[in-house]
Design a protein around this motif. Structure first.
Motif, PDB file in Angstrom:
ATOM      1  N   ASP A  38       0.861  -1.181   0.000  1.00 18.54           N
ATOM      2  CA  ASP A  38       0.000   0.000   0.000  1.00 18.54           C
ATOM      3  C   ASP A  38       0.900   1.235   0.000  1.00 18.54           C
ATOM      4  O   ASP A  38       1.299   1.730   1.050  1.00 18.54           O
ATOM      5  N   PHE A  39       1.226   1.746  -1.196  1.00 20.73           N
ATOM      6  CA  PHE A  39       2.222   2.807  -1.339  1.00 20.73           C
ATOM      7  C   PHE A  39       1.626   4.207  -1.395  1.00 20.73           C
ATOM      8  O   PHE A  39       2.332   5.183  -1.181  1.00 20.73           O
ATOM      9  N   GLY A  40       0.363   4.322  -1.744  1.00 27.39           N
ATOM     10  CA  GLY A  40      -0.232   5.643  -1.889  1.00 27.39           C
ATOM     11  C   GLY A  40       0.215   6.302  -3.176  1.00 27.39           C
ATOM     12  O   GLY A  40       0.270   5.665  -4.223  1.00 27.39           O
ATOM     13  N   SER A  41       0.596   7.576  -3.102  1.00 30.29           N
ATOM     14  CA  SER A  41       1.003   8.318  -4.295  1.00 30.29           C
ATOM     15  C   SER A  41       2.474   8.681  -4.246  1.00 30.29           C
ATOM     16  O   SER A  41       3.066   8.799  -3.172  1.00 30.29           O
ATOM     17  N   ARG A  42       3.029   8.867  -5.419  1.00 33.62           N
ATOM     18  CA  ARG A  42       4.375   9.406  -5.579  1.00 33.62           C
ATOM     19  C   ARG A  42       4.254  10.652  -6.440  1.00 33.62           C
ATOM     20  O   ARG A  42       3.363  10.752  -7.279  1.00 33.62           O
ATOM     21  N   PHE A  43       5.150  11.602  -6.236  1.00 35.81           N
ATOM     22  CA  PHE A  43       5.104  12.870  -6.937  1.00 35.81           C
ATOM     23  C   PHE A  43       6.399  13.064  -7.710  1.00 35.81           C
ATOM     24  O   PHE A  43       7.487  12.990  -7.133  1.00 35.81           O
ATOM     25  N   ILE A  44       6.266  13.309  -9.018  1.00 35.33           N
ATOM     26  CA  ILE A  44       7.409  13.497  -9.892  1.00 35.33           C
ATOM     27  C   ILE A  44       7.734  14.980  -9.939  1.00 35.33           C
ATOM     28  O   ILE A  44       6.882  15.810 -10.282  1.00 35.33           O
ATOM     29  N   MET A  45       8.968  15.321  -9.590  1.00 32.41           N
ATOM     30  CA  MET A  45       9.412  16.706  -9.563  1.00 32.41           C
ATOM     31  C   MET A  45       9.891  17.105 -10.962  1.00 32.41           C
ATOM     32  O   MET A  45      10.724  16.422 -11.549  1.00 32.41           O
ATOM     33  N   HIS A  46       9.373  18.221 -11.474  1.00 30.08           N
ATOM     34  CA  HIS A  46       9.774  18.702 -12.795  1.00 30.08           C
ATOM     35  C   HIS A  46      10.957  19.652 -12.659  1.00 30.08           C
ATOM     36  O   HIS A  46      10.980  20.506 -11.779  1.00 30.08           O
ATOM     37  N   ARG A  47      11.928  19.473 -13.537  1.00 34.07           N
ATOM     38  CA  ARG A  47      13.133  20.285 -13.496  1.00 34.07           C
ATOM     39  C   ARG A  47      13.089  21.347 -14.583  1.00 34.07           C
ATOM     40  O   ARG A  47      12.577  21.116 -15.664  1.00 34.07           O
ATOM     41  N   ALA A  48      13.686  22.490 -14.286  1.00 35.08           N
ATOM     42  CA  ALA A  48      13.762  23.554 -15.282  1.00 35.08           C
ATOM     43  C   ALA A  48      14.723  23.164 -16.403  1.00 35.08           C
ATOM     44  O   ALA A  48      14.499  23.465 -17.563  1.00 35.08           O
ATOM     45  N   THR A  49      15.814  22.481 -16.039  1.00 34.37           N
ATOM     46  CA  THR A  49      16.806  22.036 -17.014  1.00 34.37           C
ATOM     47  C   THR A  49      16.864  20.520 -16.991  1.00 34.37           C
ATOM     48  O   THR A  49      17.054  19.929 -15.935  1.00 34.37           O
ATOM     49  N   VAL A  50      16.688  19.912 -18.140  1.00 29.80           N
ATOM     50  CA  VAL A  50      16.787  18.457 -18.249  1.00 29.80           C
ATOM     51  C   VAL A  50      17.940  18.140 -19.187  1.00 29.80           C
ATOM     52  O   VAL A  50      17.977  18.610 -20.322  1.00 29.80           O
ATOM     53  N   ASP A  51      18.907  17.371 -18.689  1.00 31.46           N
ATOM     54  CA  ASP A  51      20.029  16.930 -19.516  1.00 31.46           C
ATOM     55  C   ASP A  51      20.428  15.537 -19.073  1.00 31.46           C
ATOM     56  O   ASP A  51      19.689  14.876 -18.343  1.00 31.46           O
ATOM     57  N   ASP A  52      21.607  15.078 -19.479  1.00 30.04           N
ATOM     58  CA  ASP A  52      22.036  13.711 -19.160  1.00 30.04           C
ATOM     59  C   ASP A  52      22.136  13.447 -17.668  1.00 30.04           C
ATOM     60  O   ASP A  52      21.947  12.327 -17.214  1.00 30.04           O
ATOM     61  N   THR A  53      22.465  14.465 -16.890  1.00 31.69           N
ATOM     62  CA  THR A  53      22.647  14.248 -15.451  1.00 31.69           C
ATOM     63  C   THR A  53      21.540  14.842 -14.596  1.00 31.69           C
ATOM     64  O   THR A  53      21.521  14.631 -13.398  1.00 31.69           O
ATOM     65  N   HIS A  54      20.612  15.580 -15.216  1.00 33.12           N
ATOM     66  CA  HIS A  54      19.507  16.181 -14.470  1.00 33.12           C
ATOM     67  C   HIS A  54      18.196  15.854 -15.182  1.00 33.12           C
ATOM     68  O   HIS A  54      17.691  16.659 -15.958  1.00 33.12           O
ATOM     69  N   ALA A  55      17.675  14.688 -14.912  1.00 37.92           N
ATOM     70  CA  ALA A  55      16.436  14.246 -15.558  1.00 37.92           C
ATOM     71  C   ALA A  55      15.273  14.316 -14.576  1.00 37.92           C
ATOM     72  O   ALA A  55      15.469  14.393 -13.371  1.00 37.92           O
ATOM     73  N   GLU A  56      14.057  14.284 -15.119  1.00 35.21           N
ATOM     74  CA  GLU A  56      12.864  14.286 -14.269  1.00 35.21           C
ATOM     75  C   GLU A  56      12.538  12.855 -13.866  1.00 35.21           C
ATOM     76  O   GLU A  56      11.478  12.332 -14.174  1.00 35.21           O
TER      77      GLU A  56
END
Length: 193
Positions: free
Chosen positions: A162-180
């Motif tokens: 019973d995990f409930g919800s997870r929230f995906i954080m959106h990033r202003a910059t997405v690249d090889d090392t900073h993904a959503e």
């Protein structure tokens, strides 16, 4: 007669190959594909018994998670739960619903995980002294857990699935090392006003 036999045999062989090809194509259409993968880490505070009188004290544990979403609307959650003298590795599957971006919190997308329909719990108890695996599809219930208590299949699904919800954080910059690909539990969501 021999010619008709060879023709009949050829037609039957061709039909079998055609049905096999259709069967393989159908298998390919029903296979599920991973569409998204997320990781997360959050701290959980539990009341732990600290003495023989049953007194408790809060204890913090860090959970690590990997959530995979499939194209058929199902998820697979792998969770590592260190807990005192034991480590729990939980694998669970169920259905999910992905909400609209920014629907509940600005900068996040909510993934609502339904209670798992399948759970496998692997326990490393007292640093490899005991090992225990409980599988909701294969184990016999009620099942004994560490400490001697008996758990039903529903107990295991409720406790570990019973995990409930997870929230995906959106990033202003997405690249090889900073993904959503990072997810939080609701208590870890940072809302910027």
């Amino acid at each position: 007669m021999k010619k008709i036999g060879k023709i009949t045999l050829s037609v039957i062989a061709a039909a079998i190959m055609a049905f096999a090809a259709i069967g393989l194509a159908a298998c390919g259409e029903t296979s599920t594909q991973i569409t998204e993968t997320y990781i997360g880490k959050h701290t959980v505070t539990v009341q732990e018994i600290i003495d023989q009188e049953g007194n408790t004290a809060p204890k913090e544990y860090t959970y690590f998670e990997q959530l995979q979403l499939f194209d058929d609307g199902t998820y697979a959650m792998t969770q590592i739960q260190p807990a005192g003298m034991a480590t729990y590795i939980v694998y669970a599957t169920g259905k999910y619903a992905k909400k609209e971006k920014d629907e509940k919190f600005e900068g996040y997308t909510e993934i609502a995980l339904e209670k798992a329909t399948y759970v496998q719990v692997n326990q490393d108890i007292y640093d490899h002294m005991f090992g225990l695996t409980i599988d909701t599809d294969k184990s016999v219930f009620p099942h004994e857990i560490a400490g001697g208590a008996m758990k039903t299949k529903e107990d295991i699904l409720n406790e570990y699935g019973d995990f409930g919800s997870r929230f995906i954080m959106h990033r202003a910059t997405v690249d090889d090392t900073h993904a959503e690909n990072w997810m939080d539990v609701e208590a870890d969501v940072e809302v910027v006003e």
